[in-house]
Design a protein around this motif. Structure first.
Motif, PDB file in Angstrom:
ATOM      1  N   LYS A  37      34.905  46.403  34.884  1.00 35.71           N
ATOM      2  CA  LYS A  37      35.916  47.451  34.741  1.00 35.71           C
ATOM      3  C   LYS A  37      36.952  46.999  33.714  1.00 35.71           C
ATOM      4  CE  LYS A  37      34.117  49.483  38.412  1.00 35.71           C
ATOM      5  NZ  LYS A  37      33.170  50.591  38.274  1.00 35.71           N
ATOM      6  N   LYS A  38      37.213  47.846  32.734  1.00 33.83           N
ATOM      7  CA  LYS A  38      38.219  47.532  31.726  1.00 33.83           C
ATOM      8  C   LYS A  38      39.532  48.193  32.108  1.00 33.83           C
ATOM      9  CE  LYS A  38      39.097  47.670  26.740  1.00 33.83           C
ATOM     10  NZ  LYS A  38      38.569  48.048  25.415  1.00 33.83           N
ATOM     11  N   ASP A  39      40.587  47.392  32.194  1.00 35.45           N
ATOM     12  CA  ASP A  39      41.905  47.923  32.503  1.00 35.45           C
ATOM     13  C   ASP A  39      42.432  48.661  31.279  1.00 35.45           C
ATOM     14  OD1 ASP A  39      44.872  47.984  32.623  1.00 35.45           O
ATOM     15  OD2 ASP A  39      44.571  46.927  34.516  1.00 35.45           O
ATOM     16  N   PRO A  40      42.733  49.981  31.410  1.00 38.39           N
ATOM     17  CA  PRO A  40      43.141  50.735  30.219  1.00 38.39           C
ATOM     18  C   PRO A  40      44.516  50.354  29.699  1.00 38.39           C
ATOM     19  CG  PRO A  40      43.337  52.087  32.190  1.00 38.39           C
ATOM     20  CD  PRO A  40      42.674  50.812  32.615  1.00 38.39           C
ATOM     21  N   GLY A  61      43.858  45.899  28.800  1.00 29.92           N
ATOM     22  CA  GLY A  61      42.684  45.584  28.000  1.00 29.92           C
ATOM     23  C   GLY A  61      41.816  44.498  28.595  1.00 29.92           C
ATOM     24  N   GLU A  62      42.239  43.897  29.714  1.00 28.02           N
ATOM     25  CA  GLU A  62      41.410  42.867  30.332  1.00 28.02           C
ATOM     26  C   GLU A  62      40.217  43.510  31.041  1.00 28.02           C
ATOM     27  OE1 GLU A  62      43.916  40.742  33.001  1.00 28.02           O
ATOM     28  OE2 GLU A  62      44.130  42.381  34.416  1.00 28.02           O
ATOM     29  N   MET A  63      39.176  42.738  31.231  1.00 26.60           N
ATOM     30  CA  MET A  63      37.969  43.207  31.894  1.00 26.60           C
ATOM     31  C   MET A  63      37.797  42.443  33.205  1.00 26.60           C
ATOM     32  SD  MET A  63      34.183  43.783  30.275  1.00 26.60           S
ATOM     33  CE  MET A  63      33.793  42.050  30.024  1.00 26.60           C
ATOM     34  N   LEU A  64      37.649  43.196  34.302  1.00 27.12           N
ATOM     35  CA  LEU A  64      37.434  42.612  35.616  1.00 27.12           C
ATOM     36  C   LEU A  64      35.955  42.731  35.949  1.00 27.12           C
ATOM     37  CD1 LEU A  64      40.402  44.136  35.576  1.00 27.12           C
ATOM     38  CD2 LEU A  64      40.459  43.276  37.920  1.00 27.12           C
ATOM     39  N   TRP A  65      35.411  41.721  36.605  1.00 25.81           N
ATOM     40  CA  TRP A  65      33.979  41.709  36.874  1.00 25.81           C
ATOM     41  C   TRP A  65      33.686  40.858  38.098  1.00 25.81           C
ATOM     42  CZ3 TRP A  65      32.562  36.582  36.020  1.00 25.81           C
ATOM     43  CH2 TRP A  65      33.349  35.854  35.109  1.00 25.81           C
ATOM     44  N   ILE A  72      35.131  48.140  43.271  1.00 20.56           N
ATOM     45  CA  ILE A  72      36.296  49.020  43.283  1.00 20.56           C
ATOM     46  C   ILE A  72      37.462  48.290  42.634  1.00 20.56           C
ATOM     47  CG2 ILE A  72      37.974  50.161  44.797  1.00 20.56           C
ATOM     48  CD1 ILE A  72      35.654  50.280  46.907  1.00 20.56           C
ATOM     49  N   VAL A  73      38.110  48.930  41.665  1.00 19.88           N
ATOM     50  CA  VAL A  73      39.278  48.333  41.011  1.00 19.88           C
ATOM     51  C   VAL A  73      40.365  49.395  40.873  1.00 19.88           C
ATOM     52  CG1 VAL A  73      40.184  47.274  38.900  1.00 19.88           C
ATOM     53  CG2 VAL A  73      37.927  46.616  39.748  1.00 19.88           C
ATOM     54  N   THR A  74      41.576  49.065  41.338  1.00 22.44           N
ATOM     55  CA  THR A  74      42.751  49.895  41.123  1.00 22.44           C
ATOM     56  C   THR A  74      43.782  49.070  40.357  1.00 22.44           C
ATOM     57  OG1 THR A  74      43.885  49.236  43.154  1.00 22.44           O
ATOM     58  CG2 THR A  74      42.288  51.045  43.332  1.00 22.44           C
TER      59      THR A  74
END
Length: 463
Positions: free
Chosen positions: A165-168, A171-175, A218-220
């Motif tokens: 998931k890319k944080d808009p 810009g970081e990417m969570l995985w 799931i990412v918030t």
């Protein structure tokens, strides 16, 4: 090119019809009906399983060789290229002229025991200047965004999800990764974050209640959740000749919830009814609650019971999962959002992890297949209006990709790109639709002279 330019001739359900592989790699300018919108400039990349050799009877679409289909669009023109992801597995089998890996992508021939078996066949994403083909059993595999030439593995420290998931905002990417410990099919999960620059800021391991196929997460803004649902992996069961993955609802179902920046020892396991989800649409927090809109099956499709017996086919519908963040004893509550059967939900990615209004999905009005769809759908969560575009005859459609009209455009203002299989002609079109009027006349249709097989996921990279 060394790839074999012949169509599959076997009748396995995952390599038949529009799930059959194409073996010819092409570069073509596309015929255009209508007019490509002036603001639509960039590239669409789509990934999917495309075995280079006819597989055996135990083949599953989740393990086929990856093939990337690229569409470069702009200035009123469009071109198409497709390329195999030339992983070490693909190269070894191509040189041998036959399959060398079996079920679960594990070696079936002693000559390849030390070769990584990942097929990079599920998704393709762009982050920190790298275009990466993804499959959840291996590291990302880098491709050249200009011509889809294979570049090699991107080292992350082990397995890597097909759904980062890319944080808009940052810009970081969570995985994450599942079964990430020593040996196959173990209960370990890894949680990772890559900075906007691509530098890996963390990769931490913790243990789930059991080994589960955790396809997505799931990412918030402030939380991360890991759905551990009872599609279980069991290596001892597999050694007895029984299914490596099977449906065991008696094991319970959980969401592992933690604050995004917290240590993994803070994960708490929240119970949910034993259902199955491959893909969330989006998740967000509001007024002390976490909501996640999930394309939910009553049980896991495509996989058997632990004894190997087949299960009744099931379909997915959108359901909202809600967690009371202030209640340590909370269970997940589930609220249906739609009766429409579907899969592959996508959103305006500028609103990932945030409150949102729109999602689009592949849908089935009449067809009841798991990986083939006869319709596209758009849901406006504010007005509750659901718009469906039904394709004629035996035509089928894949995952819809949203492209915003501009960086500052309101949520949902833009286009939907969708690949359609024209069954009678045995070829495909790429449709460019107004995202707010998907049932209306396409703004443009890009006509391919060939077929793009039914696949999984894709991404738009703006030019």
């Amino acid at each position: 090119m060394n790839s074999v330019a012949v169509e599959s001739r076997i009748t396995h359900p995952h390599v038949s019809g529009n799930q059959a592989p194409v073996r010819r790699e092409m570069n073509v300018e596309l015929k255009i009906r209508g007019k490509i919108p002036a603001g639509l400039r960039g590239a669409l990349y789509r990934n999917g399983p495309n075995p280079q050799f006819d597989p055996g009877p135990n083949y599953h679409a989740f393990i086929g060789d990856g093939m990337i289909h690229g569409f470069w669009i702009g200035e009123g023109r469009a071109r198409y290229t497709n390329r195999y992801v030339r992983t070490p597995r693909w190269l070894a089998e191509n040189a041998a002229g036959r399959p060398l890996f079996g079920g679960m992508g594990l070696p079936s021939d002693p000559s390849v025991e030390k070769i990584a078996g990942g097929g990079a066949n599920t998704h393709i994403v762009y982050h920190a200047g790298k275009l990466m083909a993804l499959q959840e059993g291996s590291n990302p595999f880098e491709m050249d965004p200009a011509n889809l030439e294979s570049k090699g593995w991107v080292e992350t420290g082990g397995r890597f999800t097909a759904h980062p998931k890319k944080d808009p905002q940052s810009g970081e990417m969570l995985w994450f990764a599942y079964s990430s410990g020593d040996g196959p099919l173990n209960p370990c999960l890894d949680y990772g974050i890559s900075e906007a620059s691509g530098r890996i800021a963390r990769r931490d391991r913790f243990e789930a209640p059991y080994c589960s196929m955790v396809h997505d997460f799931i990412v918030t803004q402030h939380h991360t959740g890991f759905p551990v649902l009872p599609l279980t992996g069991d290596i001892e069961r597999a050694k007895r000749g029984l299914p490596a993955f099977a449906w065991e609802p008696e094991k319970g179902a959980f969401v592992g919830l933690m604050a995004r920046a917290a240590n993994v020892d803070s994960v708490r396991w929240i119970e949910v009814d034993p259902v199955y989800v491959f893909h969330p649409a989006n998740a967000y927090e509001e007024a002390g609650y976490l909501h996640s809109d999930m394309m939910e099956y009553p049980s896991a499709p495509l996989f058997p019971n632990p004894d190997g017996s087949r299960r009744v086919p099931v379909n997915a519908r959108m359901v909202r999962w809600t967690i009371d963040l202030g209640d340590r004893a909370a269970r997940v509550t589930r609220t249906p959002l739609s009766d429409l059967v579907g899969e592959f939900p996508r959103i305006d990615e500028r609103f990932a992890g945030l409150p949102y209004r729109h999602y689009w999905q592949a849908a089935n009005v009449d067809l009841r297949e798991t990986l083939l769809f006869d319709s596209l759908a758009h849901m406006d969560l504010q007005t509750k209006r659901e718009t469906v575009r039904r394709f004629p005859g035996s035509d089928s459609v894949g995952e819809p990709i949203f492209v915003p009209r501009s960086a500052a455009a309101p949520e949902g203002d833009g286009w939907i790109l969708a690949l359609v299989h024209r069954a009678a002609q045995m070829r495909s079109d790429l449709l460019i639709l107004n995202a707010q009027d998907i049932a209306g006349e396409p703004e443009a249709v890009l006509e391919l002279p060939c077929r793009v097989p039914a696949g999984f996921h894709g991404s738009w990279v703006g030019g």
